[in-house]
Design a protein around this motif. Structure first.
Motif, PDB file in Angstrom:
ATOM      1  N   TYR A   3      -5.942   9.646   5.279  1.00  2.00           N
ATOM      2  CA  TYR A   3      -4.603   9.894   5.817  1.00  2.00           C
ATOM      3  C   TYR A   3      -3.613  10.204   4.700  1.00  2.00           C
ATOM      4  N   ILE A   6      -4.022  13.734   3.445  1.00  2.00           N
ATOM      5  CA  ILE A   6      -3.488  14.710   4.408  1.00  2.00           C
ATOM      6  C   ILE A   6      -1.962  14.708   4.348  1.00  2.00           C
ATOM      7  N   LYS A   7      -1.394  13.528   4.290  1.00  2.00           N
ATOM      8  CA  LYS A   7       0.066  13.393   4.195  1.00  2.00           C
ATOM      9  C   LYS A   7       0.585  14.115   2.946  1.00  2.00           C
ATOM     10  N   CYS A  10       0.436  17.872   3.450  1.00  2.33           N
ATOM     11  CA  CYS A  10       1.520  18.283   4.355  1.00  2.33           C
ATOM     12  C   CYS A  10       2.853  18.354   3.610  1.00  2.33           C
ATOM     13  N   SER A  16       4.574  19.293   8.981  1.00  2.50           N
ATOM     14  CA  SER A  16       4.422  17.928   9.477  1.00  2.50           C
ATOM     15  C   SER A  16       2.983  17.672   9.919  1.00  2.50           C
ATOM     16  N   ILE A  17       2.637  16.408   9.942  1.00  3.20           N
ATOM     17  CA  ILE A  17       1.321  16.026  10.453  1.00  3.20           C
ATOM     18  C   ILE A  17       1.228  16.423  11.922  1.00  3.20           C
ATOM     19  N   GLU A  21      -1.718  18.623  13.766  1.00  3.86           N
ATOM     20  CA  GLU A  21      -2.401  18.193  14.990  1.00  3.86           C
ATOM     21  C   GLU A  21      -2.289  19.245  16.082  1.00  3.86           C
ATOM     22  N   ILE A  31      -4.288  11.899  13.683  1.00  2.00           N
ATOM     23  CA  ILE A  31      -4.379  11.808  12.222  1.00  2.00           C
ATOM     24  C   ILE A  31      -3.772  10.491  11.743  1.00  2.00           C
ATOM     25  N   CYS A  32      -2.707  10.038  12.368  1.00  5.29           N
ATOM     26  CA  CYS A  32      -2.099   8.751  11.999  1.00  5.29           C
ATOM     27  C   CYS A  32      -3.080   7.604  12.186  1.00  5.29           C
TER      28      CYS A  32
END
Length: 66
Positions: A3, A6-7, A10, A16-17, A21, A31-32
């Motif tokens: 995570y 990925i954050k 981004c 944004s995540i 998505e 994803i969170c």
């Protein structure tokens, strides 16, 4: 760790995540949830393809000493 990577991607690309998505047709906040669970290989591969990074990028440990 997945995570967080990925954050970071981004943030670098100013998206944004939520956008990731939506673009990948993943459920909201999926994803969170990867903060505490592991994604399936196919979902992680979708994210890797989206960011144009190898899937191993998400799987390798950070080598940076803290």
């Amino acid at each position: 760790m997945i995570y967080e990577k990925i954050k970071h991607l981004c943030k670098e690309r100013k998206i944004s995540i939520y956008r990731v998505e939506k673009d990948l047709d993943l459920s909201n906040c999926s994803i969170c949830k990867w903060k505490t669970s592991k994604p399936t290989v196919d979902k992680l591969q979708k994210v890797a393809n989206y960011f144009d990074v190898p899937i191993e990028y998400f799987l390798e440990e950070d080598k940076e000493v803290k």
